[in-house]
Design a protein around this motif. Structure first.
Motif, PDB file in Angstrom:
ATOM      1  N   GLN A  10      14.367  84.499  53.850  1.00  0.00           N
ATOM      2  CA  GLN A  10      13.280  84.384  54.839  1.00  0.00           C
ATOM      3  C   GLN A  10      13.219  82.981  55.441  1.00  0.00           C
ATOM      4  OE1 GLN A  10      11.500  86.990  55.835  1.00  0.00           O
ATOM      5  NE2 GLN A  10      12.637  88.290  54.395  1.00  0.00           N
ATOM      6  N   PHE A  11      14.368  82.529  55.862  1.00  0.00           N
ATOM      7  CA  PHE A  11      14.405  81.182  56.443  1.00  0.00           C
ATOM      8  C   PHE A  11      13.576  81.095  57.717  1.00  0.00           C
ATOM      9  CE2 PHE A  11      16.255  77.964  59.202  1.00  0.00           C
ATOM     10  CZ  PHE A  11      16.290  76.864  58.366  1.00  0.00           C
ATOM     11  N   ASP A  12      13.698  82.068  58.590  1.00  0.00           N
ATOM     12  CA  ASP A  12      12.949  82.051  59.851  1.00  0.00           C
ATOM     13  C   ASP A  12      11.448  82.164  59.602  1.00  0.00           C
ATOM     14  OD1 ASP A  12      15.321  81.820  61.207  1.00  0.00           O
ATOM     15  OD2 ASP A  12      15.532  83.983  61.546  1.00  0.00           O
ATOM     16  N   SER A  13      11.084  82.990  58.634  1.00  0.00           N
ATOM     17  CA  SER A  13       9.652  83.136  58.328  1.00  0.00           C
ATOM     18  C   SER A  13       9.071  81.830  57.791  1.00  0.00           C
ATOM     19  CB  SER A  13       9.455  84.261  57.312  1.00  0.00           C
ATOM     20  OG  SER A  13       9.915  85.496  57.836  1.00  0.00           O
ATOM     21  N   LEU A  14       9.848  81.179  56.909  1.00  0.00           N
ATOM     22  CA  LEU A  14       9.360  79.900  56.398  1.00  0.00           C
ATOM     23  C   LEU A  14       9.292  78.849  57.500  1.00  0.00           C
ATOM     24  CD1 LEU A  14      11.235  79.696  52.971  1.00  0.00           C
ATOM     25  CD2 LEU A  14       8.865  80.318  53.407  1.00  0.00           C
ATOM     26  N   ASP A  15      10.206  78.923  58.428  1.00  0.00           N
ATOM     27  CA  ASP A  15      10.163  78.016  59.575  1.00  0.00           C
ATOM     28  C   ASP A  15       8.853  78.197  60.360  1.00  0.00           C
ATOM     29  OD1 ASP A  15      10.634  76.340  61.664  1.00  0.00           O
ATOM     30  OD2 ASP A  15      12.343  77.457  62.476  1.00  0.00           O
ATOM     31  N   ASP A 107       3.947  62.525  59.380  1.00  0.00           N
ATOM     32  CA  ASP A 107       4.915  62.538  58.274  1.00  0.00           C
ATOM     33  C   ASP A 107       5.385  63.958  57.972  1.00  0.00           C
ATOM     34  OD1 ASP A 107       4.523  59.823  58.131  1.00  0.00           O
ATOM     35  OD2 ASP A 107       3.068  59.944  56.475  1.00  0.00           O
ATOM     36  N   LEU A 108       4.483  64.923  58.054  1.00  0.00           N
ATOM     37  CA  LEU A 108       4.879  66.319  57.796  1.00  0.00           C
ATOM     38  C   LEU A 108       5.890  66.803  58.818  1.00  0.00           C
ATOM     39  CD1 LEU A 108       1.675  68.303  56.737  1.00  0.00           C
ATOM     40  CD2 LEU A 108       3.672  67.749  55.361  1.00  0.00           C
ATOM     41  N   LYS A 109       5.686  66.460  60.051  1.00  0.00           N
ATOM     42  CA  LYS A 109       6.636  66.893  61.077  1.00  0.00           C
ATOM     43  C   LYS A 109       8.025  66.330  60.809  1.00  0.00           C
ATOM     44  CE  LYS A 109       3.276  67.417  64.834  1.00  0.00           C
ATOM     45  NZ  LYS A 109       2.834  66.898  66.160  1.00  0.00           N
ATOM     46  N   THR A 110       8.073  65.063  60.442  1.00  0.00           N
ATOM     47  CA  THR A 110       9.376  64.442  60.151  1.00  0.00           C
ATOM     48  C   THR A 110      10.048  65.087  58.942  1.00  0.00           C
ATOM     49  OG1 THR A 110       8.511  62.356  61.026  1.00  0.00           O
ATOM     50  CG2 THR A 110      10.505  62.252  59.690  1.00  0.00           C
ATOM     51  N   GLU A 111       9.270  65.317  57.878  1.00  0.00           N
ATOM     52  CA  GLU A 111       9.837  65.918  56.671  1.00  0.00           C
ATOM     53  C   GLU A 111      10.273  67.352  56.910  1.00  0.00           C
ATOM     54  OE1 GLU A 111       8.592  66.694  51.980  1.00  0.00           O
ATOM     55  OE2 GLU A 111       7.165  65.779  53.412  1.00  0.00           O
ATOM     56  N   GLN A 117      16.701  71.104  59.065  1.00  0.00           N
ATOM     57  CA  GLN A 117      18.067  70.747  59.465  1.00  0.00           C
ATOM     58  C   GLN A 117      19.040  70.928  58.310  1.00  0.00           C
ATOM     59  OE1 GLN A 117      17.862  66.768  61.000  1.00  0.00           O
ATOM     60  NE2 GLN A 117      17.134  67.420  63.046  1.00  0.00           N
ATOM     61  N   GLU A 118      18.624  70.573  57.119  1.00  0.00           N
ATOM     62  CA  GLU A 118      19.483  70.784  55.943  1.00  0.00           C
ATOM     63  C   GLU A 118      19.736  72.276  55.728  1.00  0.00           C
ATOM     64  OE1 GLU A 118      17.552  68.904  52.711  1.00  0.00           O
ATOM     65  OE2 GLU A 118      18.062  66.858  53.346  1.00  0.00           O
ATOM     66  N   GLY A 119      18.712  73.100  55.879  1.00  0.00           N
ATOM     67  CA  GLY A 119      18.902  74.544  55.716  1.00  0.00           C
ATOM     68  C   GLY A 119      19.827  75.121  56.764  1.00  0.00           C
ATOM     69  N   ARG A 120      19.681  74.636  57.993  1.00  0.00           N
ATOM     70  CA  ARG A 120      20.556  75.137  59.052  1.00  0.00           C
ATOM     71  C   ARG A 120      22.004  74.700  58.819  1.00  0.00           C
ATOM     72  NH1 ARG A 120      15.902  73.736  62.185  1.00  0.00           N
ATOM     73  NH2 ARG A 120      14.925  75.641  63.041  1.00  0.00           N
TER      74      ARG A 120
END
Length: 605
Positions: A10-15, A107-111, A117-120
């Motif tokens: 569920q990568f897209d859902s978590l995104d 900070d949340l947006k950056t993290e 990006q790592e997941g992609r």
């Protein structure tokens, strides 16, 4: 419970979920910002409201005195403090909640961006491995089909009797080549498949769980931060509740401090004139000149005629006189008679007046004890108004009671200023002594101008106090003697033209003014005092001027340094001594400016 094991696909859902969490955080931050603006505007409006209704005091006379006004102004002060607490709430929310939320959202947006990006990248690497394995698989499949075709061609040529040996040998070589290539592709496909399976296992059991775990921790921290901001939002309000409660308690105490009795007394103190109500009007018998007989012979016909003429003239003048609550024409009394006049009756019932003392003695007493005319209530009311002109220095434009209070207030203020100047003089003298003992600390002569200025201020203040105390004594003397004069006038049944006042009779018209008769017990002493003032006071000593004195103020005597004067009155504690020159000029001089020498035999004169 872990997102890596439960939500591995569920990568897209978590995104989307993590993006929603950041949006919600920013939405709450926007809510806090609007709440801060509301608090700031509320505090600003409260302060403007307090400023609008607070008194603009330009002088001490406009200060609130009534308890209800003082309570209202105390409530305004408490409301101003309450507005300050609302500003504190806004500042606390801006610093502790809104500012923290905005920093944390950034900070949340950056993290989040980094984790996604790592997941992609992991997904892209897995897709690349799958493509390599798929390509090797397709190539192996294609080589296997080519090998099958080559085998079929070799078998057909080998079974064909018409085929030559060379053709059969060529088909056999082709079969061996295709079989060898199929074996190589098979080995490559097996290697790629093994590699892909390994990468896929690593992706779904190591890489993706680690990335999802980081996303889960980030989202949980966001939730915790929201919880802390909710708590801080409430704490910002709760911290000021004790102070706000004190403000409200102050408002309640201000409401309890209202005293209606005290306010009523203040009204009396503010507007009490000190005059007494007008007395009863005596009966004025206009029929005396009709029924008066000449048999008793005490009043002549000429008197009667003059009495008629005066009565007519007085009544005519009184038509336009103002009464206390409007215009009321009233008849005037016959000409005033001495206090020893009495009435006699004739056989037909009429009354006439007779004299029991000498007219010359009465006239002398009347001239001696005549009081200055006092204006009517309407004239006094006009005199009290500020619009009539600037206030006089001695407050003589005010009623006696109000004048006494104003003079007392001024004397108190002057005494306070005198005390300050005296303290300053003592301090300068001490400093001068220190400089004289220790010259290295300062020059004693540098303090002399300041000391002289302080002495001048002290003399000026003492003179002002003396002058105001004289005015106050005058007012208190008049106020104290009002009751006796009133009682004496009621006993003697005075007949006056116009209304009677505590100070004597008065009317609106100066031409109608008639003085009241003198009091029997006081006119001889007043007459003697007036002539005693002409005798100069004896000298009880002499003095020498240490400092020059200009003597610009009224009642003072100018003197030069070294001038010798006669002392005719000692200092009574107010700092002034009465002196006289050889030419007879008298006045007050500062005691601190002279060196006094009293005669031993004249000490008690």
């Amino acid at each position: 419970m872990s997102w890596g094991t439960e939500l591995w696909d569920q990568f897209d859902s978590l995104d989307k979920h993590t993006q929603w969490g950041i949006d919600f955080l920013e939405r709450y931050a926007k809510f806090v910002k609007e709440r801060i603006e509301i608090e700031q505007n509320y505090a600003k409006q409260l302060r403007n409201l307090v400023k609008k209704y607070c008194p603009k005091r330009s002088s001490k006379d406009e200060e609130p005195r009534f308890t209800s006004c003082i309570a209202f102004f105390n409530i305004l002060n408490e409301l101003n403090d309450y507005a300050g607490q609302r500003e504190v709430v806004a500042e606390e929310m801006a610093h502790r909640v809104y500012g923290e939320l905005m920093r944390y959202a950034h900070d949340l947006k950056t993290e989040r961006k980094m984790h996604l990006q790592e997941g992609r990248k992991a997904q892209q690497y897995l897709d690349m491995c799958w493509k390599q394995m798929d390509n090797s698989k397709k190539k192996f499949e294609r080589e296997c089909r080519e090998a099958e075709k080559a085998q079929q061609s070799y078998e057909r040529l080998d079974n064909d009797t018409n085929a030559t040996k060379a053709d059969v040998e060529k088909a056999k070589q082709q079969l061996n080549l295709r079989t060898h290539m199929a074996d190589e592709n098979k080995n490559e496909y097996a290697a790629q498949l093994q590699n892909f399976n390994g990468e896929q296992h690593k992706h779904f059991y190591v890489v993706i769980p680690q990335i999802y775990k980081q996303l889960q921790e980030m989202d949980e921290r966001r939730t915790v931060k929201l919880s802390e901001c909710y708590r801080g939002f409430a704490d910002s309000e709760r911290k000021v509740i004790p102070i706000i409660s004190k403000c409200l308690e102050g408002m309640i105490l201000a409401a309890k401090s209202v005293d209606e009795r005290r306010d009523s007394q203040m009204v009396v103190d503010s507007f009490k004139s000190g005059f007494e109500p007008p007395g009863d009007f005596p009966f004025e018998d206009y029929s005396q000149h009709i029924y008066r007989t000449i048999s008793d012979g005490t009043i002549s016909a000429s008197k009667q005629e003059s009495g008629k003429m005066d009565a007519k003239t007085t009544v005519g003048k009184a038509k336009g006189k103002l009464w206390l609550f409007g215009k009321k024409p009233k008849p005037q009394s016959p000409p005033l008679t001495p206090t020893s006049l009495f009435t006699s009756s004739t056989p037909n019932g009429s009354q006439f007046l007779t004299f029991s003392i000498e007219p010359v003695h009465y006239c002398m007493n009347e001239i001696k004890t005549g009081k200055p005319r006092i204006p009517s209530f309407r004239s006094l009311k006009r005199g009290w108004s500020v619009k009539m002109g600037p206030a006089l220095e001695d407050f003589s434009h005010l009623p006696p009671e109000q004048r006494r209070k104003k003079l007392q207030q001024r004397i108190d203020e002057l005494n306070r200023e005198l005390q300050k100047e005296s303290d300053q003089k003592d301090a300068l003298n001490k400093m001068k002594d220190v400089y004289e003992k220790n010259p290295q600390m300062g020059d004693p002569g540098s303090l002399q101008p300041k000391l002289a200025e302080t002495m001048n201020n002290i003399d000026r203040l003492r003179m002002e106090i003396h002058k105001n105390e004289a005015w106050l004594s005058e007012v208190e003397g008049k106020t104290g003697g009002r009751g006796d004069r009133r009682h004496s006038s009621d006993i003697n049944h005075l007949v006056t033209q116009g209304r009677e006042s505590p100070e004597g009779s008065y009317t609106d018209d100066a031409n109608q003014e008639v003085r009241g008769p003198p009091q029997q017990h006081g006119h001889h002493s007043e007459f003697d005092d007036e002539f005693e003032d002409d005798d100069p006071l004896p000298a009880i000593g002499h003095c020498k001027a240490i400092y020059p004195f200009d003597g610009h103020n009224e009642g003072t005597l100018a003197m030069k340094e070294g001038e010798v004067l006669y002392i005719i009155e000692e200092d009574k504690g107010d700092g002034w001594t009465r002196a006289r020159r050889q030419n007879g000029e008298e006045g007050y001089v500062p005691t601190s400016y002279i060196d006094v020498t009293l005669e031993k035999n004249s000490k008690g004169s």
